[in-house]
Design an enzyme around this catalytic site. Structure first.
Site, PDB file in Angstrom:
ATOM      1  N   ASP A  85       0.840  -1.198   0.000  1.00  0.00           N
ATOM      2  CA  ASP A  85       0.000   0.000   0.000  1.00  0.00           C
ATOM      3  C   ASP A  85       0.873   1.245   0.000  1.00  0.00           C
ATOM      4  O   ASP A  85       0.555   2.252  -0.617  1.00  0.00           O
ATOM      5  CB  ASP A  85      -0.882   0.032   1.259  1.00  0.00           C
ATOM      6  CG  ASP A  85      -1.974  -1.023   1.192  1.00  0.00           C
ATOM      7  OD1 ASP A  85      -2.014  -1.756   0.181  1.00  0.00           O
ATOM      8  OD2 ASP A  85      -2.770  -1.104   2.151  1.00  0.00           O
ATOM      9  N   LEU A 135     -35.981 -10.409 -12.151  1.00  0.00           N
ATOM     10  CA  LEU A 135     -35.956 -11.844 -12.419  1.00  0.00           C
ATOM     11  C   LEU A 135     -37.190 -12.516 -11.834  1.00  0.00           C
ATOM     12  O   LEU A 135     -37.697 -12.109 -10.791  1.00  0.00           O
ATOM     13  CB  LEU A 135     -34.715 -12.485 -11.797  1.00  0.00           C
ATOM     14  CG  LEU A 135     -33.358 -12.119 -12.393  1.00  0.00           C
ATOM     15  CD1 LEU A 135     -32.240 -12.627 -11.505  1.00  0.00           C
ATOM     16  CD2 LEU A 135     -33.218 -12.687 -13.794  1.00  0.00           C
ATOM     17  N   GLU A 167     -25.387 -18.982 -11.259  1.00  0.00           N
ATOM     18  CA  GLU A 167     -24.561 -17.933 -10.637  1.00  0.00           C
ATOM     19  C   GLU A 167     -25.072 -17.561  -9.257  1.00  0.00           C
ATOM     20  O   GLU A 167     -26.241 -17.739  -8.948  1.00  0.00           O
ATOM     21  CB  GLU A 167     -24.614 -16.653 -11.501  1.00  0.00           C
ATOM     22  CG  GLU A 167     -23.870 -16.767 -12.796  1.00  0.00           C
ATOM     23  CD  GLU A 167     -24.129 -15.574 -13.699  1.00  0.00           C
ATOM     24  OE1 GLU A 167     -24.868 -14.646 -13.311  1.00  0.00           O
ATOM     25  OE2 GLU A 167     -23.576 -15.579 -14.810  1.00  0.00           O
ATOM     26  N   LYS A 203     -26.554 -15.098  -6.702  1.00  0.00           N
ATOM     27  CA  LYS A 203     -27.396 -13.903  -6.833  1.00  0.00           C
ATOM     28  C   LYS A 203     -26.950 -12.930  -5.749  1.00  0.00           C
ATOM     29  O   LYS A 203     -27.292 -13.075  -4.573  1.00  0.00           O
ATOM     30  CB  LYS A 203     -28.868 -14.262  -6.678  1.00  0.00           C
ATOM     31  CG  LYS A 203     -29.788 -13.099  -6.966  1.00  0.00           C
ATOM     32  CD  LYS A 203     -31.229 -13.578  -7.084  1.00  0.00           C
ATOM     33  CE  LYS A 203     -32.163 -12.429  -7.417  1.00  0.00           C
ATOM     34  NZ  LYS A 203     -32.252 -11.440  -6.352  1.00  0.00           N
ATOM     35  N   ARG A 223     -30.475   1.070 -11.296  1.00  0.00           N
ATOM     36  CA  ARG A 223     -31.536   0.434 -12.058  1.00  0.00           C
ATOM     37  C   ARG A 223     -32.820   1.269 -12.051  1.00  0.00           C
ATOM     38  O   ARG A 223     -33.517   1.347 -13.052  1.00  0.00           O
ATOM     39  CB  ARG A 223     -31.798  -0.951 -11.466  1.00  0.00           C
ATOM     40  CG  ARG A 223     -32.956  -1.656 -12.081  1.00  0.00           C
ATOM     41  CD  ARG A 223     -32.984  -3.117 -11.677  1.00  0.00           C
ATOM     42  NE  ARG A 223     -34.155  -3.707 -12.233  1.00  0.00           N
ATOM     43  CZ  ARG A 223     -35.263  -3.961 -11.534  1.00  0.00           C
ATOM     44  NH1 ARG A 223     -35.298  -3.711 -10.251  1.00  0.00           N
ATOM     45  NH2 ARG A 223     -36.318  -4.477 -12.117  1.00  0.00           N
ATOM     46  N   CYS A 248     -45.143   0.891  33.397  1.00  0.00           N
ATOM     47  CA  CYS A 248     -44.714   1.528  34.629  1.00  0.00           C
ATOM     48  C   CYS A 248     -45.652   2.700  34.859  1.00  0.00           C
ATOM     49  O   CYS A 248     -45.893   3.488  33.956  1.00  0.00           O
ATOM     50  CB  CYS A 248     -43.285   2.025  34.477  1.00  0.00           C
ATOM     51  SG  CYS A 248     -42.865   3.245  35.718  1.00  0.00           S
TER      52      CYS A 248
HETATM   53  P1  AMP Z   1     -35.051  -9.349  -7.743  1.00  0.00           P
HETATM   54  O1  AMP Z   1     -34.549  -8.011  -7.280  1.00  0.00           O
HETATM   55  O2  AMP Z   1     -35.308 -10.297  -6.652  1.00  0.00           O
HETATM   56  O3  AMP Z   1     -36.138  -9.224  -8.764  1.00  0.00           O
HETATM   57  O4  AMP Z   1     -33.823 -10.015  -8.507  1.00  0.00           O
HETATM   58  C1  AMP Z   1     -33.295  -9.425  -9.651  1.00  0.00           C
HETATM   59  C2  AMP Z   1     -32.031  -8.748  -9.319  1.00  0.00           C
HETATM   60  O5  AMP Z   1     -31.011  -9.641  -8.947  1.00  0.00           O
HETATM   61  C3  AMP Z   1     -31.476  -8.030 -10.491  1.00  0.00           C
HETATM   62  O6  AMP Z   1     -32.014  -6.723 -10.540  1.00  0.00           O
HETATM   63  C4  AMP Z   1     -30.002  -8.005 -10.232  1.00  0.00           C
HETATM   64  O7  AMP Z   1     -29.684  -6.735  -9.709  1.00  0.00           O
HETATM   65  C5  AMP Z   1     -29.771  -8.990  -9.120  1.00  0.00           C
HETATM   66  N1  AMP Z   1     -28.695  -9.937  -9.383  1.00  0.00           N
HETATM   67  C6  AMP Z   1     -27.730 -10.259  -8.499  1.00  0.00           C
HETATM   68  N2  AMP Z   1     -26.895 -11.167  -8.982  1.00  0.00           N
HETATM   69  C7  AMP Z   1     -27.310 -11.442 -10.227  1.00  0.00           C
HETATM   70  C8  AMP Z   1     -26.840 -12.317 -11.237  1.00  0.00           C
HETATM   71  N3  AMP Z   1     -25.788 -13.093 -11.060  1.00  0.00           N
HETATM   72  N4  AMP Z   1     -27.516 -12.330 -12.402  1.00  0.00           N
HETATM   73  C9  AMP Z   1     -28.614 -11.553 -12.589  1.00  0.00           C
HETATM   74  N5  AMP Z   1     -29.095 -10.713 -11.664  1.00  0.00           N
HETATM   75  C10 AMP Z   1     -28.465 -10.659 -10.491  1.00  0.00           C
HETATM   76 ZN    ZN Z   2     -40.561   3.465  35.718  1.00  0.00          ZN
END
Ligand code: AMP
Ligand code: ZN
Length: 661
Positions: free
Chosen positions: A30, A80, A110, A112, A133, A420
């Protein structure tokens, strides 16, 4: 010469930052890094025109913003579809194979990441804009804060003409823990979980703070690309890695849903040993052309599915149950637990709400209990592990005396809470004094919560009675108080000694006794002394005074501590007599009125006051308990209702006649 050195330093520092933050394998210390950075900063200061837009010095954070610009996502940032069990996942696969034909596709599984989704835009290899988003179509421009995230490359390895990637910004668990520890020390509110902390940090207007929060990112998708051909998701992730991104870990393609789902379960097992939080796993079709064929609904892609893990439940020992006195005097039992890590943070205390809750769940001191986080935020005891009992467990009882002040603890009929009853309870003190001084009560001008708290903290008052014995010197010593404001407060207090009796009665803060019942009592009994000598029965005979209210008022004046305070108050010269206002009568006593429509002579508020001044009660809606409806011009549905229920309707003149007779 300088130009070459600036270029060299920029590249060198970006290389080492990548080694450190993305690959997690630093090559220099560092100290060496900071040294080089410092040299670059100095050169850039000397030759600002030579500064590279991807210079590591831009990560330090820019100016404080007033707000974020909005950004329209050309490629919508979709959500999703969720699965909660194996069957849901199999149904997802059935939908996919229905379109693509079985055996023709691969899945990637993957982590999440539980953070917040962002989009990063690069032009000619340079990071130009990043946004949240938002609702998927419109987000906020948080470029400046994103630049402080060391694992986001400011320049890609290749000069790709256009690239938009999607990723998840998150806060690592240990970063979160130390942030909260720091905040606890500073008496700042804690973040509920790493995701909230990450979201709050990314939406900071001050990039300096955002930088200090040490956010991180995993990217997981190419939203848009020009100049490079990519056919599968795994290819895309490899490409992103090559370009310098921190890519979602371990991407492998599976030929069957069974194998892919096994990986999902494996991720679930890893969940709590990972350095970052995940709330599930995501299954995605690997082939990008097949993704196109599957397409999307209005909300979700049909080519991906999220699998949500159930809330984590952990077993731990309940060491003790201690009680806490809230500001309203409610006594709440809390469990002290052997510290246990649940869903991302350490839990050592949970509320047990009240005694009923404890008995219902049959919780005993010394029990092993299952703990989980409700909504992943607030920890709770799910159940007692009965098979772990060895007979040494003890039943919990509510204390008979308040742990703060020693006053009696009582349970009000029909309520789960124990309270109380001590007026001088420190836990209740501030609140009771603030109420005493409030507009509807004694209306003490200039005595707000901040001053009340200071008076208490400085030991100048221990009850509302003490307010009338304050002296100027003491008040003047308080923060932001000078001689002048001290005198103003004393004058205001003096003024309130003349307040009507009902205000005083209301100011005591007796439970259930509102302003209206205070008025009725004052009027009926004529003096504080008479009220104090009345029985509960006598009080409840007044129309509109409920039995419970009467009982509370009666008991309040039987409490020695309260009597002592009242004596002190009375000795200061506060008014305790009822003085009839001009025109005040009892003519409408016990009668309920509804006022509707417009009146030429008086406003509706004035009409209401008139009803009350004559002992009646005005309410907003007509029912069969209504005695009279006073109807003015343009009276609508209330008049219709009165007619249909057979309630007597009065004109303005008829009403005036009624109160003057
Ligand atoms: P949800 O918010 O429960 O609808 O889940 C969708 C969100 O999961 C997305 O908006 C992504 O931001 C998040 N996310 C996290 N990891 C992943 C991943 N590996 N692939 C796709 N989405 C992901
Ligand atoms: Zn008291």
């Amino acid at each position: 010469m300088s130009a070459a050195r600036i270029k060299e330093l920029t590249e060198l520092l970006n290389y080492h930052a990548h080694k450190y933050y993305v690959e997690d394998s630093p090559e220099i210390s560092d100290y060496e890094y900071d040294h080089l950075l410092h040299e670059l900063e100095q050169l850039e200061e000397q030759y600002p025109e030579l500064k590279d837009p991807a210079s590591p010095t831009v990560r330090v954070g820019g100016k404080i913003l007033e707000g974020f610009e909005s950004v329209t996502h050309e490629v919508p940032m979709q959500s999703l579809h969720d699965s909660f069990n194996e069957q849901d996942v199999m149904d997802f696969d059935t939908r996919v194979s229905g379109v693509l034909g079985s055996g023709t596709y691969e899945y990637v599984a993957e982590h999440k990441i539980d953070g917040l989704s962002v989009s990063l835009e690069y032009r000619d290899g340079l990071f130009v804009r990043g946004s949240t988003r938002g609702d998927g179509i419109t987000g906020e421009d948080v470029t400046q804060n994103l630049k402080t995230i060391a694992s986001i490359p400011l320049r890609l390895k290749d000069t790709v003409p256009l690239l938009e990637v999607r990723g998840e910004v998150f806060m690592a668990k240990d970063t979160f823990d130390s942030l909260n520890a720091q905040r606890e020390k500073n008496e700042e509110p804690l973040f509920a979980n790493p995701r909230n902390a990450a979201a709050g940090s990314l939406r900071q207007l001050n990039p300096q703070i955002a930088r200090e929060r040490k956010l991180d990112i995993f990217v997981f998708n190419i939203q848009k690309i020009e100049g490079v051909e990519i056919n599968t998701h795994t290819e895309a992730l490899d490409f992103l890695k090559e370009q310098g991104f921190k890519v979602i870990p371990q991407h492998k393609a599976y030929k069957t849903i069974k194998e892919a789902f096994n990986r999902v379960l494996e991720i679930g097992e890893e969940r709590y040993s990972l350095p970052f939080e995940i709330d599930g796993a995501v299954l995605k079709i690997n082939n990008l052309e097949q993704r196109e064929i599957l397409g999307s609904t209005s909300k979700f892609p049909r080519w991906a599915e999220a699998y949500k893990f159930p809330a984590e439940t952990k077993k731990t020992k309940l060491l003790d149950i201690i009680v806490q006195v809230g500001r309203t005097g409610v006594i709440t039992p809390n469990a002290v637990l052997e510290p246990v890590r649940v869903a991302g943070s350490t839990v050592s205390r949970v509320t047990l709400h009240n005694l009923d809750y404890i008995r219902e769940k049959d919780i005993k001191i010394g029990d092993y209990v299952m703990v989980r986080k409700a909504g992943d935020i607030i920890p709770e005891v799910v159940e007692v592990s009965k098979e772990d009992r060895d007979g040494s467990e003890r039943e919990f009882y509510m204390p008979e005396r308040c742990p703060e002040c020693g006053a009696e603890v009582l349970r009000t009929d029909g309520e789960a809470a124990y309270r109380c009853v001590g007026t001088a309870c420190p836990a209740q003190l501030a609140r009771s004094i603030i109420h005493f001084a409030s507009r509807d009560a004694m209306d003490i001008d200039g005595l707000g919560p901040a001053i009340v708290n200071q008076l208490i903290d400085n030991g100048l008052i221990t009850s509302w009675a003490d307010l009338y014995y304050l002296n100027k010197e003491d008040i003047a010593k308080l923060e932001k108080m000078g001689d002048k404001s001290a005198q103003n407060l004393l004058d205001a207090l003096e003024e309130t000694k003349k307040r009507e009796l009902f205000r005083l009665l209301f100011a005591f803060g007796i439970r259930l006794n509102g302003q209206r019942s205070s008025k009725l009592l004052a009027k009926h009994f004529g003096s504080l002394e008479n009220i104090m000598n009345a029985t509960a029965e006598e009080m409840s005979q007044i129309p509109d005074i409920g039995e419970k209210t009467a009982q509370n008022v009666f008991e309040y004046f039987k409490n020695d501590k309260n009597l002592e305070l009242i004596q002190k108050l009375v000795a200061s010269g506060v008014n305790t007599e009822y003085h009839a206002e001009e025109g005040e009568t009892n003519r409408l006593s016990g009668k309920k009125f509804v006022i509707t429509g417009k009146f030429e002579e008086l406003s509706r508020a004035e009409m209401t006051a008139l009803v009350e001044k004559n002992g009646g009660k005005a309410s907003g809606s007509v029912s069969k308990n209504t005695d009279y409806v006073i109807a003015g011009e343009d009276a609508g549905s209330k008049l219709d209702k009165a007619n249909s229920l057979g309630v007597t309707v009065l004109t303005f003149d008829e009403f005036m006649k009624m109160i003057s007779e």
